[in-house]
Scaffold this active site. Sequence first.
Site, PDB file in Angstrom:
ATOM      1  CG  ASP A  29     -21.120 -17.434 -19.851  1.00 40.08           C
ATOM      2  OD1 ASP A  29     -21.214 -17.803 -21.032  1.00 40.08           O
ATOM      3  OD2 ASP A  29     -21.810 -17.905 -18.929  1.00 40.08           O
TER       4      ASP A  29
ATOM      5  CG  ASP B 297     -25.416 -16.955 -18.815  1.00 39.58           C
ATOM      6  OD1 ASP B 297     -25.442 -16.907 -20.064  1.00 39.58           O
ATOM      7  OD2 ASP B 297     -24.685 -17.712 -18.165  1.00 39.58           O
ATOM      8  CD  GLU B 298     -23.262 -15.973 -23.723  1.00 30.94           C
ATOM      9  OE1 GLU B 298     -22.094 -15.835 -24.131  1.00 30.94           O
ATOM     10  OE2 GLU B 298     -23.942 -16.988 -23.942  1.00 30.94           O
TER      11      GLU B 298
HETATM   12  P1  TTP Z   1     -24.669 -21.092 -20.458  1.00 30.99           P
HETATM   13  O1  TTP Z   1     -23.894 -19.869 -20.127  1.00 30.99           O
HETATM   14  O2  TTP Z   1     -24.343 -21.836 -21.706  1.00 30.99           O
HETATM   15  O3  TTP Z   1     -24.554 -22.146 -19.273  1.00 30.99           O
HETATM   16  P2  TTP Z   1     -24.503 -21.927 -17.721  1.00 30.99           P
HETATM   17  O4  TTP Z   1     -24.458 -20.495 -17.344  1.00 30.99           O
HETATM   18  O5  TTP Z   1     -25.634 -22.693 -17.108  1.00 30.99           O
HETATM   19  O6  TTP Z   1     -23.171 -22.660 -17.326  1.00 30.99           O
HETATM   20  P3  TTP Z   1     -21.665 -22.176 -17.550  1.00 30.99           P
HETATM   21  O7  TTP Z   1     -21.083 -22.049 -16.159  1.00 30.99           O
HETATM   22  O8  TTP Z   1     -21.025 -23.273 -18.331  1.00 30.99           O
HETATM   23  O9  TTP Z   1     -21.731 -20.868 -18.273  1.00 30.99           O
HETATM   24  O10 TTP Z   1     -26.213 -20.765 -20.514  1.00 30.99           O
HETATM   25  C1  TTP Z   1     -26.802 -19.828 -19.629  1.00 30.99           C
HETATM   26  C2  TTP Z   1     -28.201 -20.250 -19.252  1.00 30.99           C
HETATM   27  O11 TTP Z   1     -29.001 -20.432 -20.406  1.00 30.99           O
HETATM   28  C3  TTP Z   1     -28.256 -21.582 -18.525  1.00 30.99           C
HETATM   29  O12 TTP Z   1     -28.078 -21.437 -17.121  1.00 30.99           O
HETATM   30  C4  TTP Z   1     -29.588 -22.120 -18.888  1.00 30.99           C
HETATM   31  C5  TTP Z   1     -29.877 -21.539 -20.247  1.00 30.99           C
HETATM   32  N1  TTP Z   1     -29.665 -22.560 -21.309  1.00 30.99           N
HETATM   33  C6  TTP Z   1     -30.746 -23.315 -21.737  1.00 30.99           C
HETATM   34  O13 TTP Z   1     -31.872 -23.126 -21.286  1.00 30.99           O
HETATM   35  N2  TTP Z   1     -30.537 -24.282 -22.703  1.00 30.99           N
HETATM   36  C7  TTP Z   1     -29.293 -24.532 -23.231  1.00 30.99           C
HETATM   37  O14 TTP Z   1     -29.142 -25.435 -24.081  1.00 30.99           O
HETATM   38  C8  TTP Z   1     -28.182 -23.735 -22.778  1.00 30.99           C
HETATM   39  C9  TTP Z   1     -26.800 -23.974 -23.325  1.00 30.99           C
HETATM   40  C10 TTP Z   1     -28.419 -22.773 -21.815  1.00 30.99           C
HETATM   41 MG    MG Z   2     -23.137 -19.193 -18.300  1.00 34.70          MG
END
Ligand code: TTP
Ligand code: MG
Length: 356
Positions: free
Chosen positions: A8, A103-104
């Site tokens: 992730d 992103d994951e």
């Molecule tokens: P996440 O992996 O949940 O968050 P992140 O990568 O920004 O942060 P973390 O370090 O905690 O993993 O989500 C990945 C991307 O998806 C995030 O950068 C933006 C998008 N996203 C949204 O647009 N809306 C949302 O509610 C979430 C949770 C994520």
């Molecule tokens: Mg993330």
Amino acid sequence: MRKIIHIDMDAFFASVEQRDNPALRGKPLIVGGDPNGRGVVSTASYEARQYGIRSAMSCYEAKKRCPHAIFVRPRFDAYRAVSAQVQAIMRTLTPIVEPLSLDEAYLDVTDTHLYQGSATLMANHLRQAIFDTTGLTASAGVSYNKMLAKIASDINKPNGITVIVPEYVQALIDSLPIERFHGIGKSSSAKLHDLGIHTGLQLRKTELSTLVDLFGQKRGQYYYDIAHGIDHRPVQAERIRKSIGTEITFGENISQDEIILAKIHEQTLDAYDALKARSLTAHTITLKVKYADFSQITRSHTHKLPFESAEQAYQWAVQLFQQIDRTLAIRLVGVTFSNFGTGDDLSQPSLFDVLD
Ligand code: TTP
Ligand code: MG
């Protein structure tokens, strides 16, 4: 026992923006909608998270918490490009890569013999290769099923790795709030909270029959299993998309039918384009409407033959719209296509269609 890695990316959208614009580095940064309208936060840089800013919070609230935060709009093309690079790196270890979002992704490395077969070494290799190629950090979780690997990747975020070994699984799960389990969403956790179930331990002590009564056989069994650390779901290399849709939240609530229908028309065209871009056809159209009081309804129509054009689909959307309650003003409309065909069924009716 399987070897599953979950990767992730850290603060993904925000990290890409900071990478591409040095002026944003080290600053509280919010990627999302209009800070002066009804926009919501897509993600916040770690600097902004110190102010309690989180994904899905309104930009208005975010600005209140951190008035000097910088707001930028998302650049999905840039995120998709990084996502493609990251997935290519993953595929050097195994073809069994299942992206969950940009992103994951999960990887099943059970049969990968690189790094003496060590999933931990493989995960660290991935993190390093991702950093070398994209300049971005990722966190990794390693365990023997998907649910545990996903929990693990979150534990040492950002830029960390966590390995969950069998000996620690039950103690860890018992200690977690149920919201941390993938698949327990807002409405399920609310139902469980009503029963006084807040932690993994409390979930584990709940009878299977109670969970099945509450959530149905499949979901009830899944919740029961995850509380025991069991998750048999395979990593699926080709995730089959079951629906494609778009939606729009209006700047202000709308009551006039003509304006709402024009919005539905736009959404139908966009969703239909997305369908065509994937060479798919669809038999079902679903209209989603959210009212001013945030209550939400969906109405579907399934067509025997696939929709032949966006305009034809729109005519059905209009019919669906005419069936719904119109007492309240509307704040959001969405259109989704599902029940896909491959496109062949357009020219050649299936046996089902001929006989029916
Ligand atoms: P996440 O992996 O949940 O968050 P992140 O990568 O920004 O942060 P973390 O370090 O905690 O993993 O989500 C990945 C991307 O998806 C995030 O950068 C933006 C998008 N996203 C949204 O647009 N809306 C949302 O509610 C979430 C949770 C994520
Ligand atoms: Mg993330």
